[in-house]
Each structure stands twice: as structure tokens, then as C-alpha cells.
Design a protein around this motif. Structure first.
Motif, short mmCIF file in Angstrom:
data_model
loop_
_atom_site.label_atom_id
_atom_site.label_comp_id
_atom_site.label_asym_id
_atom_site.label_seq_id
_atom_site.Cartn_x
_atom_site.Cartn_y
_atom_site.Cartn_z
N TYR A 259 -9.79 7.40 -0.53
CA TYR A 259 -8.39 7.81 -0.64
C TYR A 259 -8.28 9.30 -1.01
O TYR A 259 -7.37 9.99 -0.54
CB TYR A 259 -7.66 6.94 -1.66
N PRO B 52 0.83 -1.21 0.00
CA PRO B 52 0.00 0.00 0.00
C PRO B 52 0.86 1.26 0.00
O PRO B 52 1.86 1.34 0.71
CB PRO B 52 -0.79 -0.13 1.31
N ASP C 37 -8.33 3.17 5.83
CA ASP C 37 -8.97 2.02 6.47
C ASP C 37 -9.72 2.44 7.73
O ASP C 37 -10.82 1.94 8.00
CB ASP C 37 -7.92 0.97 6.82
N TYR D 180 -13.61 -2.31 -0.43
CA TYR D 180 -12.52 -3.27 -0.60
C TYR D 180 -12.77 -4.24 -1.75
O TYR D 180 -11.92 -5.07 -2.06
CB TYR D 180 -12.31 -4.07 0.69
N SER E 212 -4.84 -2.00 -1.97
CA SER E 212 -5.55 -2.12 -0.69
C SER E 212 -7.06 -1.98 -0.81
O SER E 212 -7.82 -2.73 -0.20
CB SER E 212 -5.03 -1.06 0.29
N GLN F 16 -4.84 3.89 -4.07
CA GLN F 16 -5.85 2.99 -3.53
C GLN F 16 -5.55 1.51 -3.80
O GLN F 16 -6.06 0.65 -3.09
CB GLN F 16 -7.22 3.34 -4.11
N TYR F 17 -4.75 1.23 -4.83
CA TYR F 17 -4.42 -0.16 -5.15
C TYR F 17 -3.13 -0.57 -4.47
O TYR F 17 -2.21 0.24 -4.38
CB TYR F 17 -4.27 -0.34 -6.67
#
Length: 264
Positions: free
Chosen positions: A104, A38, A120, A145, A96, A93-94
Motif C-alpha cells: 500500500y 477498502p 491487489d 493478505y 483488504s 491496507q485494512y
């Protein structure tokens, strides 16, 4: 002659072993590239659609009359930005949170305001969900997610809940329907603006502009940081810092329901 043939075979076997070793190494490298921590650039992240790697080259198509190319350009940093707009970090964002562009983007703006905002944690503590599935505006629909979308009212609620818990006086305002030039001026003055657009800045090919809070294919949220010349400066949670043709980005904003969010 027998010795020569034996040496030839031995050389061939060694070459085969070398080739297999190289192929094994390439396979290991490819597998390693599928996992990106992440916060790192997600060029080869697990779950990152391959077409997004080629986003910059995927714009070679005919666009609506009156526009130039989207002309997306990735940049290392921006110069000339002010206020919080100059402090918005690149947050990816990728891998995760594949459907968490809104989260994000929100976290990036909060971090630019010197808050310790974690995507998160926002999902777990501040983001509203509608478990009944019939509220698609003021609550996040789906799972960030996995697959889902969040409209400005839901993201504003999450942002303001975070600010209230942090004891901050600022609050986000839903700027949906605001003229894009006004949003650009606000961002250039130092207040970053969350803008709903399309993934990879693709043309949605809508017959007419959407109504606000409508779900749509390629839904995406980015942060508008300001304007340099005739280019919009953007933090895109799938690509990082990019610039996009100003008129094209304005067109996408209007086509996608003219949805935006920023500190009042």
C-alpha cells in the motif's frame, strides 16, 4: 386496583421491549461497524486489532533518554509539501490486506506519480514471491493478505516491474543505510520515501540496531513525505496522514535496519 396493576405490568413490558429493541439496534450497529470497505478509515474494520485504535494513547511510557514522546498526531492534510510528496494519497491496507503495508505504501507513491497503481494488481503481477521459502530479502515472505513481510529489495523489484510495464523512465533505488537526515531532505524536496519502522511507532526495544533485511516483530512500512518543524510528515497505511516526533522516527528507522526505498 386490578386495572392499575394491569397497566403497571403493561408499562413494564413495553419498557422491556424498548430495551431489547435498543440492544438489538446496538448489536446491529456493532456488526455493521465490523465491515469497512477498502479505502475507508479502518477504525472498526474487521480484523483491525483493537489496540491500534488506541495507538495515540498507547504511547504513555518511558522512552529512551534524549527523546520526547513519539507524539503521534493524525491530521487531515499537510501544507508546505512539494512535488510528488504533496500528492501521496491516504491508502488504508485494512481490511483488504492486513500484511500489505509495503504494498500500500508503494501503491501510494506510484499514484502520486500519476500511475494507476492498484495494490491487489501489484501483488498479482509484480510482487516477487519465493515459493521455496528461503529467500527473505528479494522476495516477499508469507502472504500479504494474511501474514508476511517484505524487505526493500522485494518491494523495489515490484515497483520497478510496474514502472517498466507502464513505460515509465523512473526507477526505484534501495536507499538502505542512507543517513536519515538525507532521506528527510529528499522527501521535503518532493520525492516521497518508503521507510521501514514499527507498527504504531512503538519502541521495538532491540538491544542493538538490526542488520538490513532482518525480520522483526511490529515490522511496518510507511511513506515519509517531508518535515514540518520538528515533526516528520507521514502517510501510514494503518492510520492515514500522521506526524511523528522527528528524532523518534529517526531512532526507529535506525533501530529497524535503516531500510528505505525511493525513486532515484
Amino acid at each position: 386496583q386490578e386495572a392499575l396493576e394491569a397497566q403497571t405490568l403493561e408499562t413494564a413490558y413495553a419498557a422491556d421491549d424498548s430495551t431489547e429493541t435498543q440492544q438489538d439496534q446496538q448489536s446491529q450497529d456493532a456488526e455493521a461497524a465490523e465491515s469497512v470497505a477498502p479505502g475507508m478509515r479502518p477504525d472498526n474494520a474487521d480484523g483491525f486489532p483493537r489496540n491500534r485504535r488506541d495507538a495515540l494513547g498507547a504511547m504513555e511510557r518511558e522512552l529512551p533518554s534524549g527523546f520526547g514522546r513519539p507524539n503521534v498526531m493524525q491530521v487531515v492534510s499537510f501544507t508546505g509539501l512539494s512535488g510528488a510528496s504533496a500528492s501521496v494519497p491516504e491508502l488504508f491496507q485494512y481490511p483488504s490486506m492486513p500484511a500489505g503495508c509495503e504494498i500500500y505504501s508503494l501503491a501510494a507513491v506510484l499514484q502520486a506519480m500519476d500511475h494507476d497503481a492498484d495494490p491487489d494488481s501489484i501483488v498479482a503481477n509484480q510482487l516477487p514471491f519465493d515459493v521455496e521459502g528461503d529467500d527473505c530479502a528479494s522476495a516477499f515472505w508469507g502472504d500479504p493478505y494474511w501474514s508476511g513481510e517484505g524487505m526493500p529489495p522485494a518491494i523495489m523489484a515490484a515497483g520497478n516491474a510496474f514502472l517498466e510495464e507502464a513505460g515509465a523512465s523512473e526507477r526505484f533505488a534501495n536507499l538502505t543505510g542512507t543517513d536519515f537526515d538525507e532521506l528527510a531532505s529528499k522527501a521535503s524536496s518532493g520525492t516521497p520515501v518508503l521507510v521501514w519502522t514499527t507498527l504504531d511507532f512503538e519502541d521495538p526495544y532491540f538491544d542493538e540496531p538490526l542488520e538490513a533485511n532482518s525480520f522483526y516483530d511490529l515490522e511496518h512500512c510507511v511513506v515519509l513525505l517531508g518535515v514540518e518543524g520538528h515533526r516528520a510528515c507521514i502517510m501510514d497505511p494503518t492510520q492515514g496522514y500522521v506526524t511523528v516526533n522527528y528524532d523518534w522516527f529517526k531512532y526507529l528507522y535506525e533501530q529497524c535496519g535503516s531500510m528505505a526505498l525511493a525513486i532515484a
